[in-house]
Design a protein around this motif. Structure first.
Motif, PDB file in Angstrom:
ATOM      1  N   ALA A   1       4.026  20.368 -49.108  1.00 36.57           N
ATOM      2  CA  ALA A   1       4.450  20.227 -47.996  1.00 36.57           C
ATOM      3  C   ALA A   1       3.456  19.328 -46.924  1.00 36.57           C
ATOM      4  N   LEU A   2       2.105  19.360 -47.393  1.00 37.04           N
ATOM      5  CA  LEU A   2       1.089  18.372 -46.905  1.00 37.04           C
ATOM      6  C   LEU A   2       1.312  16.953 -47.354  1.00 37.04           C
ATOM      7  N   SER A   3       1.665  16.993 -48.421  1.00 42.05           N
ATOM      8  CA  SER A   3       1.950  15.700 -48.927  1.00 42.05           C
ATOM      9  C   SER A   3       3.120  14.918 -48.144  1.00 42.05           C
ATOM     10  N   GLU A   4       4.327  15.508 -48.075  1.00 44.98           N
ATOM     11  CA  GLU A   4       5.514  15.250 -47.497  1.00 44.98           C
ATOM     12  C   GLU A   4       5.165  14.768 -45.948  1.00 44.98           C
ATOM     13  N   TYR A   5       4.154  15.570 -45.252  1.00 47.71           N
ATOM     14  CA  TYR A   5       3.953  15.391 -43.997  1.00 47.71           C
ATOM     15  C   TYR A   5       3.173  13.952 -43.747  1.00 47.71           C
ATOM     16  N   LEU A   6       2.259  13.950 -44.526  1.00 51.56           N
ATOM     17  CA  LEU A   6       1.315  12.651 -44.716  1.00 51.56           C
ATOM     18  C   LEU A   6       2.386  11.447 -44.844  1.00 51.56           C
ATOM     19  N   GLY A   7       3.182  11.477 -45.859  1.00 50.64           N
ATOM     20  CA  GLY A   7       4.081  10.345 -45.956  1.00 50.64           C
ATOM     21  C   GLY A   7       4.970  10.062 -44.759  1.00 50.64           C
ATOM     22  N   MET A   8       5.469  11.142 -43.868  1.00 42.70           N
ATOM     23  CA  MET A   8       6.165  10.878 -42.957  1.00 42.70           C
ATOM     24  C   MET A   8       5.328  10.323 -41.937  1.00 42.70           C
ATOM     25  N   CYS A   9       4.348  10.475 -41.744  1.00 42.15           N
ATOM     26  CA  CYS A   9       3.307  10.016 -40.663  1.00 42.15           C
ATOM     27  C   CYS A   9       3.049   8.680 -40.775  1.00 42.15           C
ATOM     28  N   VAL A  10       2.839   8.128 -42.262  1.00 45.86           N
ATOM     29  CA  VAL A  10       2.681   6.803 -42.683  1.00 45.86           C
ATOM     30  C   VAL A  10       4.113   5.962 -42.422  1.00 45.86           C
ATOM     31  N   SER A  11       5.180   6.524 -42.853  1.00 46.34           N
ATOM     32  CA  SER A  11       6.366   5.797 -42.686  1.00 46.34           C
ATOM     33  C   SER A  11       7.224   6.095 -41.691  1.00 46.34           C
ATOM     34  N   GLY A  12       6.968   7.171 -41.036  1.00 54.07           N
ATOM     35  CA  GLY A  12       7.729   7.176 -39.675  1.00 54.07           C
ATOM     36  C   GLY A  12       8.825   7.426 -39.936  1.00 54.07           C
ATOM     37  N   ASP A  13       9.383   8.137 -41.065  1.00 59.83           N
ATOM     38  CA  ASP A  13      10.638   8.303 -41.433  1.00 59.83           C
ATOM     39  C   ASP A  13      10.638   9.442 -42.310  1.00 59.83           C
TER      40      ASP A  13
ATOM     41  N   ALA B   1       6.785  15.852 -56.507  1.00 62.32           N
ATOM     42  CA  ALA B   1       6.144  14.809 -56.313  1.00 62.32           C
ATOM     43  C   ALA B   1       6.913  14.357 -54.899  1.00 62.32           C
ATOM     44  N   ALA B   2       5.837  14.164 -53.690  1.00 65.23           N
ATOM     45  CA  ALA B   2       6.583  13.801 -52.534  1.00 65.23           C
ATOM     46  C   ALA B   2       6.941  12.285 -52.651  1.00 65.23           C
ATOM     47  N   VAL B   3       8.242  12.059 -51.784  1.00 62.82           N
ATOM     48  CA  VAL B   3       8.827  10.620 -51.829  1.00 62.82           C
ATOM     49  C   VAL B   3       8.788  10.185 -50.385  1.00 62.82           C
ATOM     50  N   ALA B   4       8.200   8.871 -50.311  1.00 64.65           N
ATOM     51  CA  ALA B   4       8.477   8.145 -48.923  1.00 64.65           C
ATOM     52  C   ALA B   4       9.437   7.139 -49.193  1.00 64.65           C
TER      53      ALA B   4
ATOM     54  N   TYR C   1       3.989  10.130 -54.614  1.00 61.46           N
ATOM     55  CA  TYR C   1       2.558  10.494 -54.143  1.00 61.46           C
ATOM     56  C   TYR C   1       2.311  12.100 -54.133  1.00 61.46           C
ATOM     57  N   ARG C   2       1.199  12.316 -54.083  1.00 59.63           N
ATOM     58  CA  ARG C   2       0.779  13.659 -53.993  1.00 59.63           C
ATOM     59  C   ARG C   2      -0.664  14.099 -53.610  1.00 59.63           C
ATOM     60  N   LEU C   3      -1.134  14.857 -52.707  1.00 58.36           N
ATOM     61  CA  LEU C   3      -2.444  15.102 -52.556  1.00 58.36           C
ATOM     62  C   LEU C   3      -2.332  16.671 -52.930  1.00 58.36           C
ATOM     63  N   GLN C   4      -3.285  17.023 -53.857  1.00 57.39           N
ATOM     64  CA  GLN C   4      -3.432  18.182 -54.479  1.00 57.39           C
ATOM     65  C   GLN C   4      -4.605  19.148 -54.537  1.00 57.39           C
ATOM     66  N   GLY C   5      -4.913  20.268 -54.503  1.00 57.95           N
ATOM     67  CA  GLY C   5      -5.915  20.899 -54.551  1.00 57.95           C
ATOM     68  C   GLY C   5      -6.228  21.301 -55.909  1.00 57.95           C
ATOM     69  N   THR C   6      -7.290  21.358 -56.683  1.00 57.30           N
ATOM     70  CA  THR C   6      -7.646  21.701 -57.979  1.00 57.30           C
ATOM     71  C   THR C   6      -8.244  23.007 -58.297  1.00 57.30           C
ATOM     72  N   ALA C   7      -8.200  23.481 -59.351  1.00 58.13           N
ATOM     73  CA  ALA C   7      -8.563  25.024 -59.316  1.00 58.13           C
ATOM     74  C   ALA C   7     -10.102  25.468 -58.899  1.00 58.13           C
ATOM     75  N   ASP C   8     -10.819  24.077 -58.950  1.00 51.02           N
ATOM     76  CA  ASP C   8     -12.184  24.297 -58.329  1.00 51.02           C
ATOM     77  C   ASP C   8     -12.322  23.737 -57.089  1.00 51.02           C
ATOM     78  N   CYS C   9     -11.307  23.830 -56.210  1.00 47.53           N
ATOM     79  CA  CYS C   9     -11.358  23.477 -54.991  1.00 47.53           C
ATOM     80  C   CYS C   9     -11.761  22.183 -54.470  1.00 47.53           C
ATOM     81  N   ARG C  10     -11.371  21.158 -55.480  1.00 46.79           N
ATOM     82  CA  ARG C  10     -11.620  19.730 -54.864  1.00 46.79           C
ATOM     83  C   ARG C  10     -10.169  19.147 -54.668  1.00 46.79           C
ATOM     84  N   LEU C  11     -10.129  17.907 -54.156  1.00 44.98           N
ATOM     85  CA  LEU C  11      -8.778  17.332 -53.957  1.00 44.98           C
ATOM     86  C   LEU C  11      -8.829  16.170 -54.798  1.00 44.98           C
ATOM     87  N   THR C  12      -7.354  15.788 -55.319  1.00 45.53           N
ATOM     88  CA  THR C  12      -7.271  14.844 -56.183  1.00 45.53           C
ATOM     89  C   THR C  12      -5.808  14.409 -55.726  1.00 45.53           C
TER      90      THR C  12
END
Length: 490
Positions: free
Chosen positions: A302-314, A450-453, A395-406
């Motif tokens: 959901a977060l990834s989708e929103y980021l792509g919507m912010c970037v593309s405006g679509d 995968a989020a798709v813009a 694209y995708r932003l993902q939290g890892t098991a040890d609480c990092r972002l990749t």
């Protein structure tokens, strides 16, 4: 789409006090003129920052003007402490750019040395742990800097969106979908809030909207959107409308301290038995309204989708990186027409959450997968159709098991090929997809969503993912550039 931030960009010039202040002022003025001619509104600070008192004055001016994004412009060498203190104290998205020298006839009083000064600025930003956007070629004339600022706009919008976002969830992940389960701690570092609810909360809200006087109007919208003859009978369409209003009202009344909302909802296996339908079509309509709803309670989806919507405006969507293209289909439909190998292509699919605006002849139908386990009676509500061909960014932003972002990002295209299947689906082509699949998606443990813009937005999305703190942003490397761990002898 009113679920997006409005970027109010400001431009501030900085000047090292052993250089002419007028050099920065005049160069800033030309940048502002070039920017307004191409992009429109811009707040141009009167304060030129030379020292820490100027920094405080500039910060007060920015707050009075209501600016929420800032371009710091080194018209000359610049004062490394005040300019980076300003970036740190501002609290919103910040970019840095610098002036190129203008004439070989004016390299005495007219030489600014900003090329040098930007090095000191970047070092000081790291000392202060400030993530500022620095363009790929950050030193240029007025027109070039204005263009850099224009490229910063969608990046700033995504950063503001993440900081102002609440992700609302209903229900835990379905069984055997641990891939969509990731620690939520990294969200708070982005400023993103999360509100987790039970499926019973959603069902109660749905029941409370029975008889809502707005339902007939929503039913008319749905019937007009679906192809002639494609709308279900009125009782089911009424339930779709009732559910949509329940989600929209929940979004409005549960924003709390945040300005923007997305959903991450469980959508099977018990869902259809209680609601009487599957929610895919509703999710597609929510995405078209600018409120993405990720399937299977996928918070980072959901977060990834929103980021792509912010970037593309679509409109964006969320798809499974789903299945290979059969050899016979590849040989007959792809090999003669497109320059892609069999391992460059795959089918991206989800059960029907992609907006009808992105489908060719999208039709409402039964959820084939749910029919296998729950029967036909309650499985209506998926949107079937081939995704319209054109450029895309996965694209995708993902939290890892040890609480990092990749994260990862890859550009490609949807091909004009009939998938001969169900759900919202398309044949996707990404150069060197096979190696990307093995050495990024599998090697680094990304889930199947995968989020798709729609469009080629990789450059901006890549910067957003970096600025949000992803430790590594994977991408589809060309064949001559090996991945870490890739066997060099194969």
């Amino acid at each position: 789409m009113n679920n997006l931030p409005r970027v109010r960009l400001a431009l501030v010039a900085v000047s090292r006090n052993c250089f002419p202040k007028s050099l920065s002022e005049n160069r800033r003025r030309r940048v502002a003129e070039a920017y307004r001619a191409r992009y429109g509104e811009l707040y141009e600070l009167r304060t030129v920052v030379e020292n820490e008192d100027d920094m405080r004055a500039a910060l007060a001016e920015l707050r009075a003007a209501g600016a929420n994004a800032l371009a710091v412009y080194l018209g000359n060498f610049g004062p490394e402490t005040p300019e980076t203190l300003l970036a740190q104290a501002f609290g919103g998205p910040v970019m840095f750019a610098a002036a190129a020298e203008e004439s070989g006839e004016d390299l005495l009083e007219g030489r600014g040395d900003a090329y040098c000064g930007l090095l000191n600025a970047s070092y000081n930003l790291k000392l202060r742990s400030v993530r500022a956007y620095i363009p790929a070629a950050p030193v240029g004339d007025a027109g070039a800097v204005a263009e850099m600022m224009g490229e910063f706009l969608p990046i700033a919008r995504a950063l503001l969106g993440a900081a102002g976002l609440k992700i609302i969830t209903f229900g835990p992940r379905p069984q055997d979908f641990m891939a969509c389960n990731a620690p939520i701690k990294p969200l708070f570092g982005l400023g993103t809030e999360i509100e987790e609810n039970s499926e019973l909360d959603l069902y109660q809200a749905f029941l409370a909207h029975g008889g809502d006087p707005r339902i007939p109007g929503v039913m008319e919208e749905m019937a007009a959107e679906l192809l002639p003859g494609g709308a279900p009978e009125a009782p089911l369409l009424e339930r779709f409308a009732q559910y949509e209003l329940a989600l929209l009202d929940w979004a409005e009344t549960h924003k709390g301290a945040k300005d923007y909302v997305v959903f991450a909802n469980k959508c099977w296996p018990a869902y259809q038995h209680f609601f009487g339908f599957v929610p895919c079509y509703n999710n597609s309509r929510m995405a078209a309204r600018g409120i993405p709803v990720s399937c299977e309670a996928d918070v980072y989806g959901a977060l990834s989708e929103y980021l792509g919507m912010c970037v593309s405006g679509d409109i964006v969507t969320l798809l499974d990186i789903n299945n290979t293209v059969p050899a016979d289909l590849y040989a007959s439909e792809i090999a003669p027409r497109y320059p892609y190998s069999a391992t460059d292509v795959f089918m991206g699919f989800h059960c029907g959450n992609t907006s009808s605006a992105r489908l060719r002849r999208g039709r409402l139908g039964h959820h084939v997968i749910m029919c296998r386990t729950a029967g036909m009676e309650t499985s209506m509500g998926t949107l079937n159709g081939n995704i319209i061909p054109g450029g895309v960014t996965l694209y995708r932003l993902q939290g890892t098991a040890d609480c990092r972002l990749t994260a990862y990002a890859a550009q490609g295209e949807v091909l004009d090929v009939d998938c001969r299947s169900f759900g919202g689906i398309g044949v996707f082509a990404v150069q060197d997809m096979g190696r990307f699949y093995r050495h990024v998606l599998l090697e680094r443990g990304f889930p199947h969503h995968a989020a798709v813009a729609f469009g080629r937005h990789g450059a901006a999305i890549f910067e957003v993912l970096r600025l949000l703190g992803a430790e590594e942003v994977g991408y589809n490397r060309p064949s001559g550039l090996p991945y870490p761990g890739e066997n060099p002898f194969r």
